[in-house]
Design a protein around this motif. Sequence first.
Motif, PDB file in Angstrom:
ATOM      1  N   PHE A 158      -5.796  11.091  -4.898  1.00  0.00           N
ATOM      2  CA  PHE A 158      -4.892  11.573  -5.941  1.00  0.00           C
ATOM      3  C   PHE A 158      -3.614  12.057  -5.259  1.00  0.00           C
ATOM      4  N   ALA A 159      -2.571  12.237  -6.068  1.00  0.00           N
ATOM      5  CA  ALA A 159      -1.308  12.689  -5.501  1.00  0.00           C
ATOM      6  C   ALA A 159      -1.350  14.208  -5.356  1.00  0.00           C
ATOM      7  N   ALA A 160      -1.127  14.682  -4.128  1.00  0.00           N
ATOM      8  CA  ALA A 160      -1.232  16.128  -3.888  1.00  0.00           C
ATOM      9  C   ALA A 160      -0.015  16.866  -4.416  1.00  0.00           C
ATOM     10  N   PHE A 161       1.169  16.353  -4.102  1.00  0.00           N
ATOM     11  CA  PHE A 161       2.380  16.978  -4.639  1.00  0.00           C
ATOM     12  C   PHE A 161       3.483  15.936  -4.710  1.00  0.00           C
ATOM     13  N   PRO A 187       0.192  11.503  -1.251  1.00  0.00           N
ATOM     14  CA  PRO A 187      -1.240  11.443  -1.549  1.00  0.00           C
ATOM     15  C   PRO A 187      -2.025  12.495  -0.768  1.00  0.00           C
ATOM     16  N   ALA A 188      -3.093  12.955  -1.371  1.00  0.00           N
ATOM     17  CA  ALA A 188      -3.925  13.991  -0.755  1.00  0.00           C
ATOM     18  C   ALA A 188      -4.493  13.529   0.573  1.00  0.00           C
ATOM     19  N   PHE A 189      -4.762  12.209   0.664  1.00  0.00           N
ATOM     20  CA  PHE A 189      -5.385  11.710   1.884  1.00  0.00           C
ATOM     21  C   PHE A 189      -4.471  11.886   3.093  1.00  0.00           C
ATOM     22  N   ARG A 190      -3.151  11.739   2.851  1.00  0.00           N
ATOM     23  CA  ARG A 190      -2.197  11.930   3.951  1.00  0.00           C
ATOM     24  C   ARG A 190      -2.226  13.383   4.431  1.00  0.00           C
ATOM     25  N   LEU A 191      -2.362  14.300   3.488  1.00  0.00           N
ATOM     26  CA  LEU A 191      -2.442  15.716   3.878  1.00  0.00           C
ATOM     27  C   LEU A 191      -3.725  15.980   4.651  1.00  0.00           C
ATOM     28  N   PHE A 192      -4.777  15.287   4.222  1.00  0.00           N
ATOM     29  CA  PHE A 192      -6.056  15.407   4.917  1.00  0.00           C
ATOM     30  C   PHE A 192      -5.897  14.954   6.372  1.00  0.00           C
ATOM     31  N   LYS A 239       0.825  -1.208   0.000  1.00  0.00           N
ATOM     32  CA  LYS A 239       0.000   0.000   0.000  1.00  0.00           C
ATOM     33  C   LYS A 239       0.859   1.258   0.000  1.00  0.00           C
ATOM     34  N   ALA A 240       1.905   1.244   0.827  1.00  0.00           N
ATOM     35  CA  ALA A 240       2.788   2.412   0.893  1.00  0.00           C
ATOM     36  C   ALA A 240       3.463   2.636  -0.450  1.00  0.00           C
ATOM     37  N   ALA A 241       3.842   1.533  -1.119  1.00  0.00           N
ATOM     38  CA  ALA A 241       4.485   1.656  -2.423  1.00  0.00           C
ATOM     39  C   ALA A 241       3.517   2.263  -3.437  1.00  0.00           C
ATOM     40  N   GLY A 242       2.270   1.797  -3.389  1.00  0.00           N
ATOM     41  CA  GLY A 242       1.270   2.310  -4.323  1.00  0.00           C
ATOM     42  C   GLY A 242       0.998   3.788  -4.105  1.00  0.00           C
ATOM     43  N   GLU A 243       0.876   4.157  -2.826  1.00  0.00           N
ATOM     44  CA  GLU A 243       0.579   5.546  -2.468  1.00  0.00           C
ATOM     45  C   GLU A 243       1.608   6.525  -3.019  1.00  0.00           C
ATOM     46  N   THR A 244       2.886   6.128  -2.870  1.00  0.00           N
ATOM     47  CA  THR A 244       3.940   7.079  -3.229  1.00  0.00           C
ATOM     48  C   THR A 244       4.401   6.896  -4.669  1.00  0.00           C
ATOM     49  N   GLY A 245       3.782   5.949  -5.376  1.00  0.00           N
ATOM     50  CA  GLY A 245       4.094   5.793  -6.788  1.00  0.00           C
ATOM     51  C   GLY A 245       5.432   5.146  -7.057  1.00  0.00           C
ATOM     52  N   LEU A 246       5.831   4.183  -6.227  1.00  0.00           N
ATOM     53  CA  LEU A 246       7.089   3.465  -6.471  1.00  0.00           C
ATOM     54  C   LEU A 246       6.869   2.455  -7.602  1.00  0.00           C
ATOM     55  N   ASP A 247       7.710   2.520  -8.628  1.00  0.00           N
ATOM     56  CA  ASP A 247       7.483   1.682  -9.802  1.00  0.00           C
ATOM     57  C   ASP A 247       8.537   0.578  -9.876  1.00  0.00           C
ATOM     58  N   VAL A 248       8.246  -0.552  -9.233  1.00  0.00           N
ATOM     59  CA  VAL A 248       9.160  -1.699  -9.284  1.00  0.00           C
ATOM     60  C   VAL A 248       8.329  -2.971  -9.439  1.00  0.00           C
TER      61      VAL A 248
END
Lengths: 415, 316, 430
Positions: free
Chosen positions: B128-131, B139-144, A247-256
Amino acid sequence: MRTFIGSAALALAMLGSTALSAMAQETIKIGYVDPLSGGGASIGQIGLNQLNFIADEVNARGGINGKQVQIVGYDNQTNPQISLVQVQKAIDEGIQVIVQGNGSSVAVAVSDFITKYNERNPGENIVHLNYAAIDPVLTNEKCSYWHFTWDASADIKMEALTNFMKDKEDIKKVYLISQDYSFGHAVAGAAKRMLNEKRPDIEIVGDEYHPLVRITDFAPYVAKIRASGADTVITGNWGQDLALLIKAAGETGLDVDWYTFYAGGAGAPTAIKQANLENKVFQINEGINNLGYGPAEERAGAYMERFSSAPVYFPRVFNMMDMVFKAMEEAGSEDPGDFIPKLVEMKHDSFAKGEEGFMRADDHQFFQPLYIAALGELGEGEKFDEEHTGWGWKLAATVPTEDTLLPTTCEMERP
Amino acid sequence: MLEIILVSTLNGVLYGMLLFLMASGLTVIFSMMGVLNLAHASFYMLGAFFGFEISRRLGFWPALIIAPVLVGLIGMAVERYGLRRVHKHGHVAELLFTFGLTFVITEMVEMFWGKLPVDYRVPPSLDFAAFTVFSVNYPAFRLFVLLISVAIFIALLLTIKRTRIGLIVQAALTHPGMVGMLGHNVDRIFMLVFGVGVGLAAIAGVIAGPILITQSNMAALLGPILFVVVVVGGLGSLGGALVASLLIGLVQTFAVAFNVSLADLFGTSQLSAVLEVWLADIWRVTIAQIAPIMPYILLVLVLIFRPRGLMGTRDT
Amino acid sequence: MNQSATISSAAPASTRAGLLVRYGIWIALALTLLLLPYVFSSRLALSTMSLMGTMIVFALSYNMLLGQTGLLSFGHAVFFGLGGFATVHMLNLVGGNSYPIPLPLFPVVGALGGLFFGVLFGAVATKRAGTAFAMITLGIGELVASSALILRRFFGGEEGITTDRTDMLRVFGYSFGPQIQVYYLIAAWCFLSIVLMYAITRTPFGRICNAVRDNPQRVSFIGYDPSTVRFIAFSLSGLFAGVAGGLSAINFEIVNAAQMGAVESGSVVLMTYIGGVGNFAGPIIGAILVTWLQLILSDATTVWPLYVGLLFIGVVMFAPGGIAGLLSMQQPLLAARTLHRVLPYYFLMFVPGAVAVAGLAMLIETSHQFSIRAAYGPRMTLYSIPFDVTTLTPWAIGAVVFAVGLWLFLRAARLARNAYDAALPQRGNR
């Protein structure tokens, strides 16, 4: 001080009720010693469901050797000490076949106990059928004549996985992340050894260990993987340690690309879908849905329909029980002393695709074809999705039985 | 290096604020009632499951309101019919009561939602990705989560320090008799405080559920770290809890970034060969490896050198 | 607390009859431990009793903290586990008869291990009392349990350390292979530990512990440092927990990290409190009861932790003295020979109480079948009555039985309470 007497009386009353003697049996009883309460129960209950499902199938056909099969669950609370008392309880109730799987700690304790028990009580034969604990010691230093295992050990799976990876030219940098305990070290150690041998050009850019189920935030680990420039991650993680990592990888957009042992475990497909990592997460195991093999689809379909709230099953449990029942029938006996010789060296068409595997006599490890698959959108004719996500396992490669063979250091003492 | 520091700081702050969100209710209950609610994580879990159930029927935003209210009401009932009864037996009995509650709530949750994880997702409106910093998406949710935590901190601080209600509640802890005589219903105040504290746990549950894994063992897995937060911060201090959360978040995140072990520190000298034999396992353990255990080491250290916690005011 | 009342009644000694009263209970205990295997001779009973014996020592050691010194610890299993590891390592070191040490002496190693870590962690934890102490022990428990998996050489990783107890120097030809011999080993150590721990409660130190529990301020006024008293109590408690760990290591021939975890620490809290913290014998009752529930109730239902949790909450709310507390409340009535007046009321209370429990169990089991066990079909059998959980009837019956039982129970409880007060001799202990 009078309460001493009270407590003694209480103890007497309680022990009285436990001392029920084994009744004469017209049924074949199989003891299932696994967690049925507490944190481990989510997996333990699946095993029990599946055993009951198989027993119902067999009983509908008229049973084994004319006897009905009954599954008796014993809650071991993933505690080795409680497990041993529960095994003793099962033995006292006339059970000779003990099925156990979760936790190498429990498996080593149970296997050790049963071996000593058979040795100290000549004439009594108890067998330990292990469907999940894959610490290599169980089939090497601590192997036993009375212990059989159906899941491929960490070394075997890594052997098969690296055989697949060695032909993938685009793998350049590999990151290893594992839980910091014996199994995690077994996985990472095997990966390093085997990759080094098969693809010396691959660079191991990280060798990370983290404590077992203690982490809520995997973001720092993902940041580290990214900083290393890895294109592939190998992990032995399971349960929430795998789901949170993905989940953390998906959230931050890690592409592996992810190579895992347990991405098929409960909760992981959901996490992979949430992370939107389509065809990025691979797992290796002894069977997946959607292999297009009729008998398996029929049987697994019936199972998942019945247990629709927890539609997860282990193909190896089917292999295990089918083989044990076959051995009982061939021997015409339910005594492990009689049917073990039939089980040893038995050839068996594995559940998932009907390809042949065999029980090796040297270490009582079942060798079987292994399947590498990635989770993604279902294609034409693929019926089964995972955990109602709409995504299913799609075959990437089949590793035939002969490519999974590994030597063993087991010196088995046979009675 | 700059990348590591910046990304780690960001991750540490985000994680720290999530911890604060989870621990804030625990601190509120402790500071105003003197009860350390061991079942706090269980109420957090209830919040997550209620949030999951409501958001798949009505959507995430209604869930964010309704779930905490429901859990708060349950908490008030627990206080009214359970905790109040054991209050007269002292703090140990109160602790044990909430300890027993953890078993009951876990089993109840399993009965309703089973033992497997449920598919509780981030709401599409925040998915969505905030920045992006150094190609890391935030992700925007983390900022939330960050915003909610800050909002809750400010709201709680203002309520306690600046409003009449806050004054009465604080007075009720130290001088219940006097507050009662002034015409306030002390029992009802405590009941409300417990409800609010537990409701805060539920908010944390509704929000953390989609980020983490919503499963019946989530309470047991989270539990101890929250107590570390409130003890390190100083029992009952809201500001302390905030500082401790951030500290733990940052320590843990930065520790992961360093692969240094004793073996690296000593290099290859004669001394190190001797030490390696004697220290065995500890010798090659890196800081990164023990990062998640650091909070517990921090706890022990803080209690040795500053027994009242970072910002605690009293020694209990 | 009731403890002093209970004990002082056994105090008048010096005459022969007095001596018999004084030591009779110990002789009876020893005889019981000696004869139990003749009554329950099945192998399961032997394993169960061996486990119970171990847990009795463990729970009693915990009560040195909770009951006697007023310290609530959530990390007591650490000493149990570390004592076990010390023992198992020593067994493996000595194994194969390289040193002539017989097996029965090995719990001493566990004791020393427990004491060592008790001193080490006690120095940190006992500076504080109350809630802070509880949190420190929780933290230490987490710290040790997490480290155990990382430090694989000492703790043996996940699978732990195994040993063979039959490999030691044999005295009188006992191999300690058969469970019965191990039972007697555990019984002997259990007896010894009970006697020692009881003796400690009778020393001035034991009294000071009670004083620290009840009023630490006054203790410091009379010249004792409460935190030193807590420290000594903590260390001694670690010692006996180590004995229990050593017994466990010998019994199961395996020790692993799970034994030091939060679950084990939690279960000793349950045992001790359900049994009763205010009475020396309370933890013994609790250890027997909870061990039994863990083994037997888990066969009947997989939601057994719910029942244990409810039982625990019930004890905390309604009987803070635990089971032993309830029993020792009858002491003054027995002495005044008025117990027979109250007994009918107890019976009156017991019947609807049992009915209420049955109704509650029916509700729980029906919901359980309906939700978790839905795949096994809606038919189930409870109290040998088959029914269908998808119909309303079983729920309604369960709810009504529970409600009526509870209502009658509360009525009867009030009557019983009045009867109890009436039967209490004038100037009783309240």
